[in-house]
Design a protein around this motif. Structure first.
Motif, short mmCIF file in Angstrom:
data_model
loop_
_atom_site.label_atom_id
_atom_site.label_comp_id
_atom_site.label_asym_id
_atom_site.label_seq_id
_atom_site.Cartn_x
_atom_site.Cartn_y
_atom_site.Cartn_z
N ARG A 136 10.46 19.71 1.44
CA ARG A 136 10.86 18.14 0.73
C ARG A 136 10.54 17.12 1.37
NH1 ARG A 136 15.63 19.12 -2.66
NH2 ARG A 136 15.92 21.29 -2.95
N ALA A 137 10.62 16.12 0.45
CA ALA A 137 9.77 14.70 0.78
C ALA A 137 10.69 14.10 1.99
CB ALA A 137 9.67 13.82 -0.30
N TYR A 138 12.05 14.19 2.02
CA TYR A 138 12.76 13.06 2.88
C TYR A 138 13.52 14.15 4.00
CZ TYR A 138 11.72 10.58 -1.16
OH TYR A 138 11.09 9.94 -2.31
N ASP A 139 14.13 13.51 4.97
CA ASP A 139 14.75 14.07 6.12
C ASP A 139 15.95 14.94 5.58
OD1 ASP A 139 13.15 12.82 7.55
OD2 ASP A 139 14.74 11.54 8.77
N HIS A 140 16.50 16.02 6.10
CA HIS A 140 17.63 16.99 5.75
C HIS A 140 17.37 17.49 4.38
CE1 HIS A 140 19.58 14.59 8.87
NE2 HIS A 140 19.39 13.88 8.36
N PRO A 182 12.39 15.18 -3.68
CA PRO A 182 11.48 16.17 -4.38
C PRO A 182 10.63 17.25 -3.61
CG PRO A 182 10.44 14.03 -4.38
CD PRO A 182 11.71 13.76 -3.92
N ASN A 183 10.33 18.22 -4.03
CA ASN A 183 9.22 19.25 -3.36
C ASN A 183 7.97 18.49 -3.20
OD1 ASN A 183 10.30 21.57 -2.60
ND2 ASN A 183 10.47 22.61 -4.37
N GLY A 216 5.18 11.15 -5.93
CA GLY A 216 4.78 10.50 -7.18
C GLY A 216 3.54 9.64 -6.89
N PHE A 217 3.69 8.55 -7.83
CA PHE A 217 2.54 7.59 -7.73
C PHE A 217 2.40 6.56 -6.32
CE2 PHE A 217 1.03 3.30 -7.98
CZ PHE A 217 -0.13 3.54 -8.77
N TYR A 218 1.37 6.44 -5.92
CA TYR A 218 1.21 5.81 -4.54
C TYR A 218 0.01 4.97 -4.54
CZ TYR A 218 -1.85 9.79 -4.17
OH TYR A 218 -2.76 10.88 -4.10
N HIS A 219 -0.10 3.86 -3.80
CA HIS A 219 -1.51 3.10 -3.96
C HIS A 219 -2.21 3.57 -2.84
CE1 HIS A 219 -0.35 0.16 -6.75
NE2 HIS A 219 1.10 0.06 -6.50
N LYS A 220 -3.30 3.42 -2.97
CA LYS A 220 -4.54 3.71 -1.78
C LYS A 220 -5.27 2.42 -1.35
CE LYS A 220 -5.90 7.78 -4.90
NZ LYS A 220 -6.94 8.34 -5.29
N GLY A 221 -6.12 2.87 -0.25
CA GLY A 221 -6.93 1.85 0.28
C GLY A 221 -6.43 0.74 1.19
N PHE A 222 -5.29 1.41 2.11
CA PHE A 222 -4.49 0.55 3.00
C PHE A 222 -5.27 0.97 4.37
CE2 PHE A 222 -0.98 0.77 -0.03
CZ PHE A 222 -0.83 -0.36 -0.39
N LYS A 223 -5.50 0.04 5.29
CA LYS A 223 -6.10 0.22 6.49
C LYS A 223 -5.23 1.08 7.50
CE LYS A 223 -8.46 -2.17 10.06
NZ LYS A 223 -8.85 -3.12 10.82
N ILE A 224 -5.65 1.82 8.16
CA ILE A 224 -4.69 2.70 9.12
C ILE A 224 -5.10 2.09 10.55
CG2 ILE A 224 -4.25 5.15 9.90
CD1 ILE A 224 -5.74 6.08 7.44
N ALA A 229 -6.34 7.36 1.21
CA ALA A 229 -6.82 7.85 0.00
C ALA A 229 -6.29 8.88 -0.70
CB ALA A 229 -8.42 7.95 0.32
N GLY A 230 -5.02 9.25 -0.20
CA GLY A 230 -4.30 10.30 -0.88
C GLY A 230 -3.04 10.37 -0.78
N GLY A 231 -2.12 11.12 -1.03
CA GLY A 231 -0.60 11.39 -0.87
C GLY A 231 -0.34 11.56 0.42
N ARG A 232 -0.91 12.69 0.93
CA ARG A 232 -0.57 12.85 2.29
C ARG A 232 -1.70 12.38 3.01
NH1 ARG A 232 1.09 19.60 2.53
NH2 ARG A 232 -0.79 19.52 1.14
N VAL A 233 -1.75 11.76 4.00
CA VAL A 233 -2.64 10.98 4.51
C VAL A 233 -3.13 11.46 5.98
CG1 VAL A 233 -3.50 8.42 5.49
CG2 VAL A 233 -1.97 8.62 3.47
N LEU A 234 -2.34 11.67 6.67
CA LEU A 234 -2.68 12.13 8.05
C LEU A 234 -1.86 13.42 8.55
CD1 LEU A 234 -3.04 8.80 10.08
CD2 LEU A 234 -4.84 10.25 9.28
N VAL A 235 -2.00 14.09 9.32
CA VAL A 235 -1.16 15.01 10.06
C VAL A 235 -1.18 15.17 11.58
CG1 VAL A 235 -0.31 17.41 9.93
CG2 VAL A 235 -1.49 16.77 8.10
#
Ligand code: AMP
Ligand code: GLY
Length: 426
Positions: free
Chosen positions: A215-219, A223-224, A340-348, A378-384
């Motif tokens: 799931r996306a959020y704590d506890h 959404p999945n 869901g929808f997200y923006h890309k191109g933010f500096k890490i 550049a994606g939904g999941r950015v770093l792990v």
């Protein structure tokens, strides 16, 4: 050995990282890879759905072994194509990959081979599905038959919710062709467990236990997703019990597939619910889990490359693998809005200070390099962000102190990865 890793997520970065440590490796390639993978491999801009392009790349560079990360090219038959050209490739062929690419096929195989799974019905006709939904006991789970990037599963508390899910999948086509057929199954309760095993179609090497957080959020709210974090090993299951789970969920499927003439070679992943009645399989995946791979592979002491090469060659010679007696915890940093929808191109920012820390691995998922060599989302999941520790608590603390140093606009992460596991230990 020249190795090509196919894919562009955190899982592929973890695979590439592990392979890069092998003394057998001469050169590592990736397609298409990401900004993190490009630090350890030569990346080529060929997408995972361009099978002819990937074959061409492997031939031109005399690749000795191709390792496929994601499910889509496996379902599309990349292994069959490479093998036709005499190239060595790790992963199941198209027929065996159906264990993931068709949930109806997968459920039918489980039933045939006596593998415990939730009671279910399969529908291709929406009126019949709706009729069943209204008659059946709630709650139920509605699953799109085909591939839906981990998002094609809806848990429905009422028949209204169930009918709405059926309408979305079967008539509005939110998952395209993947939702034309659906599985409706009983809801199971318990602790979820990811069971990953390497197999040549006959012999099996189980990997260490792990748990994902879907799931996306704590506890476990929201959404999945494809997975927001993972840890390994799972403290709520003993090693002995885990072996029993492998015997119930992996061995009969591998044996059954071989008997039917479609041997499964590659990594078989069983998503398991540990219910009061014992382990039940929720699904099979035909590749490493993401982010489970990021939590499991850093614990692997043995060289992975020879094992992958043996399986690609059709015969596993390695008997078993060794593990570091440590816990590993992986936290996903995602773009605001994901899944869901997200923006890309933010500096890490903050990656450099974390990169130098011992026992921390930052696996890139959705990243690209900007014009100044900076890292951009550049994606939904950015770093792990992954940490090894003496126990789960130590891994948790180390991972989260690192997570706190990394920033990008709109980014979010779950703060409770591994918490339930730690509660079991108390
Ligand atoms: P799947 O893609 O089939 O693994 O489903 C994705 C997620 O949905 C699983 O990891 C579970 O969290 C949940 N799920 C799937 N099937 C069931 C079920 N029968 N009962 C409860 N939860 C389920
Ligand atoms: N983490 C779930 C998956 O890889 O399917």
């Amino acid at each position: 050995m020249k190795v090509l890793v196919i894919g562009q997520g955190g899982r592929e970065h973890a695979l590439a990282h592990k392979i890069s440590k092998s003394p057998l490796l001469t050169k590592l390639y990736a397609a298409p890879g990401n900004a993190g993978i490009s630090q350890i491999a030569e990346c080529h801009g060929v997408d995972t759905d361009q099978i002819a392009g990937l074959l061409d790349l492997a031939k031109k560079n005399s690749i000795d072994l191709t390792v496929v990360g994601p499910e889509a090219p496996l379902a599309a038959g990349i292994v069959d194509e490479f093998q036709k050209s005499g190239l060595s490739i790790f992963g199941p062929n198209q027929a065996a990959a159906m264990l993931e690419s068709s949930k109806a096929f997968s459920k039918d195989q489980m039933t045939k081979f006596g593998i415990p799974t939730a009671d279910y019905e399969v529908f291709s006709n929406i009126n019949e599905a709706k009729h069943f939904m209204i008659e059946t006991e709630m709650p139920v789970v509605v699953k799109a038959d085909g591939l839906a990037a981990g998002k094609g599963v809806v848990i429905c508390q009422s028949s209204q919710e169930g009918v709405a899910a059926l309408t979305q999948m079967m008539s509005e086509g939110v998952f395209g062709a993947a939702g034309k057929k659906v599985v409706i199954e009983k809801v199971l309760e318990g602790e979820e467990l990811s069971v990953l095993a390497l197999t040549d179609g006959e012999k099996i090497i189980p990997l260490a236990s792990s748990q994902d957080h879907k799931r996306a959020y704590d506890h476990d709210r929201g959404p999945n997703t494809g997975g927001m974090g993972a840890y390994s090993p799972c403290p709520f299951i003993s090693e002995e019990k885990f072996r029993e789970v492998v015997d119930l969920t992996i061995r009969p499927m591998v044996a059954g597939m071989a008997k039917e003439g479609t041997p499964y070679r590659g990594l078989l992943y069983a998503g398991v619910m540990m219910t009061r009645q014992g382990p039940f399989v929720l699904e099979y995946n035909c590749r490493f889990g993401d982010p489970e791979a990021q939590a499991v592979l850093p614990r692997l002491k043995s060289d992975l490359l020879p094992v992958l090469a043996e399986i690609a060659g059709g015969s596993l010679k390695t008997q078993s693998v060794e593990w570091y007696d440590k816990s590993c915890l992986a936290v996903v940093l995602a773009s605001g809005g994901y899944p869901g929808f997200y923006h890309k191109g933010f500096k890490i920012t903050g990656l450099e200070s974390v990169a130098s820390q011992e026992n921390i691995f930052v696996f890139h998922a959705g990243t690209v390099k900007g014009p100044q060599g900076e890292f951009l989302t550049a994606g939904g999941r950015v770093l792990v962000v992954t940490a090894l520790g003496e126990n789960l608590k130590a891994a948790y603390e180390r991972a989260y102190q690192a997570v706190g140093q990394i920033h990008f606009e709109g980014g979010f992460y779950r703060r409770d990865i591994g918490r339930r596991g730690m509660e079991v230990l108390r």
